[in-house]
Every structure is written in structure tokens, then in C-alpha cells.
Design a protein around this motif. Structure first.
Motif, PDB file in Angstrom:
ATOM      1  N   HIS A   1       0.810  -1.261  -0.118  1.00 29.31           N
ATOM      2  CA  HIS A   1      -0.120   0.030   0.134  1.00 29.31           C
ATOM      3  C   HIS A   1       0.812   1.424   0.038  1.00 29.31           C
ATOM      4  O   HIS A   1       2.042   1.215   0.512  1.00 29.31           O
ATOM      5  CB  HIS A   1      -0.959  -0.048   1.351  1.00 29.31           C
ATOM      6  CG  HIS A   1      -2.026  -1.069   1.193  1.00 29.31           C
ATOM      7  ND1 HIS A   1      -1.729  -2.215   1.913  1.00 29.31           N
ATOM      8  CD2 HIS A   1      -3.207  -1.352   0.669  1.00 29.31           C
ATOM      9  CE1 HIS A   1      -2.789  -2.938   1.598  1.00 29.31           C
ATOM     10  NE2 HIS A   1      -3.867  -2.509   0.998  1.00 29.31           N
TER      11      HIS A   1
ATOM     12  N   THR B   1      -4.484   5.864   2.624  1.00 28.05           N
ATOM     13  CA  THR B   1      -3.807   4.775   2.176  1.00 28.05           C
ATOM     14  C   THR B   1      -4.353   4.483   0.742  1.00 28.05           C
ATOM     15  O   THR B   1      -5.740   4.539   0.425  1.00 28.05           O
ATOM     16  CB  THR B   1      -4.367   3.500   2.917  1.00 28.05           C
ATOM     17  OG1 THR B   1      -4.037   3.661   4.425  1.00 28.05           O
ATOM     18  CG2 THR B   1      -3.802   2.118   2.410  1.00 28.05           C
TER      19      THR B   1
ATOM     20  N   PRO C   1      -3.621   2.031  -3.162  1.00 27.17           N
ATOM     21  CA  PRO C   1      -2.794   0.514  -3.846  1.00 27.17           C
ATOM     22  C   PRO C   1      -1.396   1.235  -4.094  1.00 27.17           C
ATOM     23  O   PRO C   1      -1.365   2.404  -4.425  1.00 27.17           O
ATOM     24  CB  PRO C   1      -3.783   0.373  -4.887  1.00 27.17           C
ATOM     25  CG  PRO C   1      -5.051   0.905  -4.805  1.00 27.17           C
ATOM     26  CD  PRO C   1      -4.860   2.235  -3.809  1.00 27.17           C
TER      27      PRO C   1
END
Length: 405
Positions: free
Chosen positions: A352, A363, A365
Motif C-alpha cells: 500500500h 492509504t 494501492p
């Protein structure tokens, strides 16, 4: 779990952009790495009237939201009685009275406007950018001095500061430090309570330099340097941008106040204040406990705790209620301003991307790192110029990293 820094290509998400520090010094990158130990003057060709000036001062005094101690009137180096320059309002009894304040200034008093980063949008954005550039939170005061007047006698401050001359001129007398790099609790107001620390002692020292600041001049004033300032033929308005110092003294205090397992819960014995031997034995036990605790705690753990404490001292992003509630449409031509200064650190952890803001962590990807790096490298963008998913744009907008231009 491994933690890796975001690659610097196409850009580092949290790297200083020097948008603010570049206006205050000629070589911001060198300044950030090693701030000068002595006062230095830099000339900013564009001036600083876009941040604050006479009109902004009038508007700030007239605002119904200003209250003591947001502003002070100083005469002879001391604050005058509040009732001489305040008035009651519907809600408060300590709002500024513009007519009375102007009258006091006409008699030679000086006006101090405190914490302007909380009230002025231009200064709020500038100080957030400066805090990002320097990795140090910034506090702003404005000082208004009528002609041929002086607000404060010689003194020193426990914070590094940029003195930014906005309007008029002011003559500064600088003297070398009498206390090297004073800490936050070693302000002049506290030290001068001791008999050996007097204003007369400071003013009897040989000046290191006397200089005149004109509009657009910036004086870098390291903490501890003795200074006094006086206006001459015209009124003066300058800003003092004070920078927090992350000292080792600060670090010790943070560690002792934030770690739950740290020794120190045991009360000293009743004879601690009466029997020197009992006191020495109790302190020896505390010393052993602290030594054992430090020996059993890794440098990484301590560093993470201190970094987290420092980050929380920065201002949170300026979030817009309209961004959250209005749910305005986003078109390919919608122009967004980018506030890179809100991102204090960026790392990839466990697949992440973590963007650390002052009061929260966002947060995403890990795959979003390149496009977010490209986005945060810009000052403005439109969805047509940069293919970012609408849900990502909307989230960054809601969190204050973006604002509609």
C-alpha cells in the motif's frame, strides 16, 4: 513487513517543493540542509504584500472573530491595559476597538497581531508550504510600529525566525547571543526574572550589526541572537515567521511523556525532600530504570515515536465543507489546485501507498504511486491533462490535498 521509500521518479511525493522557502532565501535547498548560524539578509524582488499588508491588517482588526490574546498593544516594552484598545461585542468583551487602537498607535504604541496563520488564508497557505519546505511548523506574528517608535527593548527569542519587511522600513540592531541556542523554556521573559539577566546588560553589548530593512527584505534571525528594532521616518509593518526546533531536549520530553512503559510511576519516598541520602538512592533507582529501558528499546522505535509526535505538530490540511457536502460534478476541464505541502511523508508498506498528513494517514494501492507522484508534482491540473480516476480525485479533494481553482 518491509517499508520502502517511494521512488523519486517521476517525482517524490513528499520532497520539498521550495515554493515558500524559495521566496525567503537565495538557495533554499542549501538553507534547508544547513541553516546559517548568523543572521543573513535576503532581498525578495516581488515583495510580500500578497501575504499581508495595510488592507489585510484593517480587515483583520475589523473582523468580529479577533479576540485577546490574538492582538496586543505594546508601549514602552510592556502591554498596556486591555480596556484601552478593546470593546465589548454581542458575544465577547475583548474584541479590538479600531478607533482606540489607532489612537494608541498615534501616541507611539505598537500593535502585535498573533497567530496570523490561523486567520489569514494567504498566510495559512504560505506557512503550510514553508513548514513542508523546512520540516518545521511555522507561527506568524505581525508587528505594526508608528514612525520613530520601538515596541520592545533588546531581547532574544528561543525560535529561529524569518523577519519579513512588508511595509515601511525598520532599523534592526543585532548583538551576538548571550545564551547559545536557547531552548523553548529559555525565553527572555523567563530569564530576565533572574538578577543577572537585565535589559541593560543586553543593550550595553557592542552591536554586531545595524541594518535597515525595506519592503521585500528578509532577515534570517537564528534563535538566541539579541535584537531590537525601531522605525524611523515612516510606519513599519513586518511579519515574524517563527520555526519550531526539534531539539534533543524536546525529544527527551516527548519520550518521557508518550511511552507508556517508561520508568517513573513509582513515587519517591516521603523523606525525599528531607534526607539527601534517601533522595540520592531514589534518583539512582530512576537512573537505572531509564538506562535499562533505553537499552531495551531500538533506535527505530524511538525514531518512529518522535517522528509521529513531530508530524502531529503540523497544521492539518485545509478541508472544504463544500467539497464534502456539495458533491459538485467533476468534468474533464475542472481545474484543481494541488497542495503538495499537506503530504509530510510517503512510503510503500505491505503493498500500500501511505500518505502521512498531520492528523491522519491516507492509504492507496501501491500501483497508484506513479500517477499520484505526477499529480503532486503539479501546482494545477485538470482531469483531461492527467488521467486520474474520479474517485481518487474526489477523495483527495475531500481530504484537502486538492481544491477547486
Amino acid at each position: 513487513m518491509t517499508t520502502t521509500a517511494i521512488p523519486t521518479t517521476p517525482s517524490d511525493l513528499s520532497r520539498p517543493a521550495f515554493a515558500a522557502l524559495g521566496r525567503l532565501t537565495a538557495d533554499p535547498e542549501a538553507f534547508r540542509a544547513d541553516p546559517p548560524a548568523e543572521p543573513v539578509v535576503f532581498r525578495a524582488p516581488g515583495g510580500f504584500s500578497d501575504l499581508f499588508g495595510w488592507a489585510a491588517l484593517d480587515a483583520s482588526l475589523a473582523s468580529s472573530g479577533r479576540r485577546l490574546p490574538d492582538f496586543r498593544v505594546i508601549s514602552g516594552g510592556a502591554q498596556i491595559a486591555d480596556q484601552r484598545y478593546t470593546r465589548p461585542t454581542l458575544m465577547y468583551a475583548d474584541a479590538p476597538d479600531v478607533r482606540r487602537t489607532a489612537g494608541e498607535l498615534a501616541e507611539g504604541a505598537s500593535l502585535v497581531m498573533q497567530g496570523l496563520q490561523e486567520y489569514s488564508e494567504p498566510l495559512a497557505r504560505f506557512t503550510r508550504a514553508l513548514a513542508h519546505d523546512t520540516s518545521r511548523p511555522v507561527h506568524v506574528n505581525a508587528y505594526v510600529t508608528p514612525p520613530k517608535s520601538q515596541g520592545f527593548a533588546a531581547h532574544f527569542d528561543p525560535r529561529d525566525s524569518f523577519i519579513v519587511q512588508v511595509e515601511g522600513t525598520k532599523v534592526w540592531t543585532l548583538r551576538e547571543p548571550v545564551l547559545t541556542a536557547p531552548l523553548a523554556h529559555e525565553s527572555w521573559d523567563r530569564l530576565r526574572e533572574r538578577p543577572e539577566w537585565t535589559t541593560e546588560r543586553l543593550e550595553a553589548m557592542e552591536p554586531w550589526r545595524v541594518l535597515t530593512l525595506e519592503p521585500g527584505d528578509v532577515l534570517w534571525l537564528p534563535r538566541g541572537w539579541v535584537h531590537s528594532a525601531r522605525s524611523e521616518g515612516v510606519s513599519s509593518l513586518h511579519l515574524t515567521l517563527s520555526l519550531t526546533a526539534w531539539t534533543e531536549h524536546w525529544a527527551v520530553g516527548e519520550l518521557l511523556s508518550r511511552i507508556v512503559e517508561v520508568p517513573g510511576r513509582t513515587a519517591f519516598p516521603a523523606d525525599f525532600v528531607r534526607d539527601p541520602a534517601t533522595a540520592a538512592e531514589a534518583v539512582a533507582g530512576l537512573r537505572r530504570g531509564l538506562a535499562d529501558w533505553f537499552a531495551g528499546t531500538s533506535d527505530e522505535e524511538l525514531a518512529a515515536l518522535l517522528a509521529g509526535a513531530a508530524i502531529r505538530a503540523f497544521p492539518a490540511p485545509l478541508r472544504q465543507v463544500s467539497a464534502v457536502l456539495a458533491d459538485a460534478p467533476i468534468t474533464p476541464d475542472t481545474v484543481f489546485e494541488v497542495h503538495r505541502e499537506t503530504v509530510l511523508s510517503a512510503v510503500v508498506e505491505g503493498g500500500h501507498l501511505l500518505l502521512r498528513l498531520a492528523d491522519r494517514v491516507l492509504t492507496f494501492p501501491e500501483a497508484a504511486a506513479p500517477v499520484l507522484a505526477e499529480l503532486l508534482a503539479r501546482r494545477r491540473f485538470t482531469p483531461a491533462e492527467l488521467p486520474v480516476a474520479e474517485d481518487v480525485i474526489r477523495r483527495l479533494w475531500h481530504e484537502g490535498l486538492l481544491t477547486r481553482a
